[in-house]
Design a protein around this motif. Structure first.
Motif, PDB file in Angstrom:
ATOM      1  N   PHE A 313      -3.672  37.757 172.589  1.00 10.02           N
ATOM      2  CA  PHE A 313      -2.901  37.027 173.590  1.00 10.02           C
ATOM      3  C   PHE A 313      -1.532  36.702 173.024  1.00 10.02           C
ATOM      4  O   PHE A 313      -1.381  36.371 171.862  1.00 10.02           O
ATOM      5  CB  PHE A 313      -3.618  35.731 173.971  1.00 10.02           C
ATOM      6  N   GLU A 314      -0.525  36.781 173.902  1.00  9.22           N
ATOM      7  CA  GLU A 314       0.832  36.489 173.470  1.00  9.22           C
ATOM      8  C   GLU A 314       1.400  35.316 174.254  1.00  9.22           C
ATOM      9  O   GLU A 314       1.360  35.302 175.477  1.00  9.22           O
ATOM     10  CB  GLU A 314       1.698  37.724 173.711  1.00  9.22           C
ATOM     11  N   SER A 315       1.894  34.340 173.553  1.00  8.27           N
ATOM     12  CA  SER A 315       2.564  33.208 174.184  1.00  8.27           C
ATOM     13  C   SER A 315       3.977  33.147 173.628  1.00  8.27           C
ATOM     14  O   SER A 315       4.173  32.716 172.495  1.00  8.27           O
ATOM     15  CB  SER A 315       1.815  31.917 173.865  1.00  8.27           C
ATOM     16  N   VAL A 336       5.792  45.756 165.747  1.00  7.02           N
ATOM     17  CA  VAL A 336       6.951  46.286 166.469  1.00  7.02           C
ATOM     18  C   VAL A 336       7.208  45.427 167.706  1.00  7.02           C
ATOM     19  O   VAL A 336       8.338  45.019 167.978  1.00  7.02           O
ATOM     20  CB  VAL A 336       6.721  47.771 166.852  1.00  7.02           C
ATOM     21  N   HIS A 337       6.160  45.111 168.448  1.00  6.73           N
ATOM     22  CA  HIS A 337       6.309  44.310 169.665  1.00  6.73           C
ATOM     23  C   HIS A 337       6.995  42.966 169.363  1.00  6.73           C
ATOM     24  O   HIS A 337       7.996  42.606 169.986  1.00  6.73           O
ATOM     25  CB  HIS A 337       4.927  44.069 170.291  1.00  6.73           C
ATOM     26  N   GLU A 338       6.465  42.248 168.378  1.00 10.40           N
ATOM     27  CA  GLU A 338       7.028  40.922 168.074  1.00 10.40           C
ATOM     28  C   GLU A 338       8.433  41.029 167.494  1.00 10.40           C
ATOM     29  O   GLU A 338       9.289  40.185 167.770  1.00 10.40           O
ATOM     30  CB  GLU A 338       6.109  40.153 167.118  1.00 10.40           C
ATOM     31  N   VAL A 340      10.653  43.281 168.219  1.00  8.45           N
ATOM     32  CA  VAL A 340      11.600  43.536 169.314  1.00  8.45           C
ATOM     33  C   VAL A 340      11.993  42.189 169.935  1.00  8.45           C
ATOM     34  O   VAL A 340      13.167  41.936 170.217  1.00  8.45           O
ATOM     35  CB  VAL A 340      11.003  44.487 170.383  1.00  8.45           C
ATOM     36  N   HIS A 341      11.006  41.298 170.114  1.00  6.58           N
ATOM     37  CA  HIS A 341      11.333  39.961 170.630  1.00  6.58           C
ATOM     38  C   HIS A 341      12.287  39.225 169.685  1.00  6.58           C
ATOM     39  O   HIS A 341      13.154  38.477 170.110  1.00  6.58           O
ATOM     40  CB  HIS A 341      10.064  39.124 170.804  1.00  6.58           C
ATOM     41  N   SER A 342      12.067  39.448 168.383  1.00  5.90           N
ATOM     42  CA  SER A 342      12.906  38.784 167.387  1.00  5.90           C
ATOM     43  C   SER A 342      14.343  39.298 167.444  1.00  5.90           C
ATOM     44  O   SER A 342      15.291  38.559 167.210  1.00  5.90           O
ATOM     45  CB  SER A 342      12.302  39.024 166.003  1.00  5.90           C
ATOM     46  N   TYR A 352      12.624  41.844 178.624  1.00  4.91           N
ATOM     47  CA  TYR A 352      12.085  41.225 177.405  1.00  4.91           C
ATOM     48  C   TYR A 352      10.739  41.835 177.010  1.00  4.91           C
ATOM     49  O   TYR A 352      10.562  42.307 175.887  1.00  4.91           O
ATOM     50  CB  TYR A 352      11.959  39.726 177.649  1.00  4.91           C
ATOM     51  N   GLU A 353       9.780  41.842 177.937  1.00  6.90           N
ATOM     52  CA  GLU A 353       8.462  42.397 177.626  1.00  6.90           C
ATOM     53  C   GLU A 353       8.430  43.913 177.787  1.00  6.90           C
ATOM     54  O   GLU A 353       7.761  44.608 177.028  1.00  6.90           O
ATOM     55  CB  GLU A 353       7.378  41.757 178.508  1.00  6.90           C
ATOM     56  N   GLY A 354       9.161  44.415 178.792  1.00 11.64           N
ATOM     57  CA  GLY A 354       9.154  45.855 179.025  1.00 11.64           C
ATOM     58  C   GLY A 354       9.646  46.611 177.801  1.00 11.64           C
ATOM     59  O   GLY A 354       9.040  47.597 177.382  1.00 11.64           O
ATOM     60  N   TYR A 412       5.661  43.472 184.714  1.00  6.90           N
ATOM     61  CA  TYR A 412       6.748  43.325 183.742  1.00  6.90           C
ATOM     62  C   TYR A 412       6.362  43.815 182.342  1.00  6.90           C
ATOM     63  O   TYR A 412       7.228  43.990 181.492  1.00  6.90           O
ATOM     64  CB  TYR A 412       7.342  41.913 183.729  1.00  6.90           C
ATOM     65  N   ARG A 413       5.072  44.059 182.121  1.00 10.60           N
ATOM     66  CA  ARG A 413       4.674  44.694 180.860  1.00 10.60           C
ATOM     67  C   ARG A 413       4.467  46.200 181.075  1.00 10.60           C
ATOM     68  O   ARG A 413       5.216  47.023 180.570  1.00 10.60           O
ATOM     69  CB  ARG A 413       3.371  44.066 180.323  1.00 10.60           C
ATOM     70  N   SER A 414       3.431  46.537 181.873  1.00  6.66           N
ATOM     71  CA  SER A 414       3.000  47.940 181.935  1.00  6.66           C
ATOM     72  C   SER A 414       3.963  48.837 182.713  1.00  6.66           C
ATOM     73  O   SER A 414       4.371  49.894 182.250  1.00  6.66           O
ATOM     74  CB  SER A 414       1.600  48.002 182.537  1.00  6.66           C
TER      75      SER A 414
HETATM   76 ZN   LIG Z   1       5.818  40.250 174.208  1.00  2.00          ZN
END
Ligand SMILES: [Zn+2]
Length: 570
Positions: A313-315, A336-338, A340-342, A352-354, A412-414
């Motif tokens: 889970f991501e918050s 990689v996912h986190e 990219v947010h950084s 942001y999520e895409g 917004y993700r998939s």
């Molecule tokens: Zn994310």
């Protein structure tokens, strides 16, 4: 209806029941102090919330809801206790399948767009509870892997609205068994709260002589573990302003801190090998992300689960994922996912999520080739396929979920991951990197809804208005390609050609790859086929064509069964 009748009896007025608009008030500000007593699985909360009347009428009644395992203790306005009736309210928005609802009579009517500040106090327990899943038939041992929220002495992790109402919400009842009811209520809640401010102080009650327990609510919290001093209780602070798509979440465990900026890594004892895969995957992930999205600098966190089967889970910038097994592939894409947010901030969820999910797919390609990446994206396709089919079936009467403003995760993700992937296939790595490199969320750059389109168009020197219109600004469902006709022919000198016409039966256009198989090889070309349109192209071949396969999986399609065309040889 059952609940409305209970109210009628309570208040002796049917008007009251009819007039109760549960979603009239939006909570625009939370300032909460939560005290955890893990040994009792208990929390106590006090603080202030600000309600804004978002309805068209003045409101004197507010319905405030918390998890059914919590109880209201006090509700005050302007320092004075106000009248309220506390009742259970059935709703699958909470893991217990019910809420403790306080029907509050405010001291004065609140006009539309006006605010009222309410002081609140509540307490209770949050044990593991799978009720909302088991009552629709999910076996308990499976349900507990997704419904893992709990306060317990050894491991605590509790997600907010949509999982556990550990802070007040104002929602209509949601029902898991009724199609999309739960998701609609949750998405509506998230959209209403996206601009809200959330401030949380989280502390552990009592002194733990043996404690090395870490409290977490995000990567930027001011952590102070028990080591901070025996005479002080551990306490952390977190804040989200605005809340955006974050689901406020807190965790507490005996974490081993293996942080290396910008990554905070919290693993559990016994999971050293799994945590080590994260540490060793960090450098290559950093390098990859830096090339595409800029240098990761803002703090992000990944925290371990006690139950290795817990669903991740991501918050915001806190990812909860099990480190029980050594899975370097998974560690790589999670990092990689986190990262990219950084590296890249955006208030637009699809950006942001895409981009973070798109980066995961690109990282899969770097490690396992294009097919591995497309297989990875294929897992995302299932998430939004059914709702897109509904949009197509409704023939544009259903506005669907335009990516630009959606609060639905699957979109917004998939879907967003695919949109970025298609853009990359269309404009190439260099142009897309250049566009992403110029993206700025701050300084009001990203105000124009067409900002992203303009950046990509400028870098690619190509008109993409039709693509953004079909995929981002509107929800037009998915394309559906098939080969309409094929004509093989030869020049007098014996050079073989094939003329291919592709048709798109769907309402969203795309540039799609197609592969022609011939004796001794294959050749892949790309062609733009607009919505409800056809496109024709001519391909030179070194041999006789036998088969055409449309779409390698890089364009999400509603029907993939009509994509292979056998060419009959005369
Ligand atoms: Zn994310």
């Amino acid at each position: 209806m059952k609940f409305l009748c209970v109210l009628c009896v309570l208040c002796g007025s049917s008007f009251f029941a009819v007039a109760l608009e549960r979603e009239a008030f939006t909570i625009t500000k939370y300032d909460l102090e939560i005290r955890l007593e893990p040994e009792q699985q208990r929390l106590g909360a006090r603080g202030k919330i600000t309600l804004r009347n978002d309805s068209a009428h003045p409101q004197k009644i507010a319905a405030l809801q918390i998890s059914s395992s919590l109880n209201w203790r006090s509700i005050r306005v302007d320092g004075k206790a106000v009248q309220y009736v506390s009742q259970p309210y059935l709703s699958d928005i909470d893991h217990t399948g019910a809420l403790s609802e306080a029907i509050v009579t405010l001291p004065a009517e609140i006009k539309p767009k006006d605010f009222v500040e309410v002081e609140i106090g509540y307490e209770g327990v949050i044990p593991l509870d799978t009720t909302r899943l088991t009552r629709i038939g999910v076996p308990n041992d499976i349900a507990r892997h997704s419904s893992w929220d709990q306060i317990s002495p050894s491991f605590t992790a509790v997600r907010g609205a949509g999982y556990v109402a550990w802070y007040p919400i104002t929602t209509e009842s949601a029902d898991f068994s009724e199609g999309n009811s739960l998701f609609e209520v949750v998405d509506r809640w998230k959209a209403r709260e996206a601009g809200s401010e959330f401030k949380l102080g989280l502390s552990l009650s009592g002194r733990m002589p043996d404690a090395t327990r870490t409290l977490l609510c995000g990567p930027e919290d001011r952590s102070s573990s028990a080591e901070a001093g025996k005479d002080r209780e551990p306490r952390v602070e977190c804040g989200w302003s605005p809340l955006g798509i974050v689901t406020p979440t807190f965790a507490m465990a005996e974490y081993v801190d293996e942080s290396k900026p910008p990554l905070k890594l919290f693993s559990l004892p016994g999971h050293e090998a799994g945590a080590a895969t994260y540490s060793s995957a960090l450098e290559p992930a950093m390098k990859f992300v830096s090339e595409w999205f800029g240098q990761p600098s803002a703090p992000v966190a990944i925290a371990d689960f006690a139950d290795p089967n817990s669903a991740p889970f991501e918050s915001g910038t806190l990812l909860m994922a099990s480190m029980a097994v050594e899975d370097s592939k998974l560690a790589g894409i999670n990092l990689v996912h986190e990262l990219v947010h950084s590296a890249l901030l955006s208030s637009r969820p699809w950006v942001y999520e895409g981009l973070a999910h798109f980066a995961e797919a690109m990282y899969r390609q770097q490690q396992g080739g294009r097919q591995a990446a497309l297989d990875f994206l294929g897992l995302h396709r299932a998430a939004f396929l059914d709702s897109e089919k509904e949009v197509s079936a409704a023939k544009q009467k259903n506005p669907g979920q335009p990516l630009a403003g959606t609060f639905d995760e699957t979109y917004y993700r998939s879907k967003a991951a695919y949109v970025w992937w298609m853009l990359r296939d269309m404009v190439g790595d260099d142009a897309l990197k250049q566009a992403i490199g110029k993206y700025r969320a701050k300084n009001d750059d990203d105000k124009d809804p067409k900002y992203v389109e303009q950046l990509v168009e400028a870098a690619a020197k190509r008109d993409l208005a039709w693509f953004f219109d079909d995929w981002v600004y509107q929800d037009r469902g998915l394309p559906d390609f098939h080969v309409q006709s094929v004509h093989p022919w030869q020049t007098e000198k014996g050079v073989q050609f094939v003329t291919v016409t592709l048709e798109n039966l769907g309402s969203a256009g795309a540039e799609v790859p197609f592969t022609i198989l011939f004796e001794g090889g294959e050749i892949t070309k790309r062609i733009e086929v607009r919505a409800k349109g056809t496109a024709t192209t001519r391909v030179e071949l070194p041999g006789t064509a036998s088969e055409i396969v449309v779409n390698d999986g890089s364009v999400p399609e509603s029907d993939l069964t009509n994509n292979v065309f056998k060419i009959s040889t005369p």
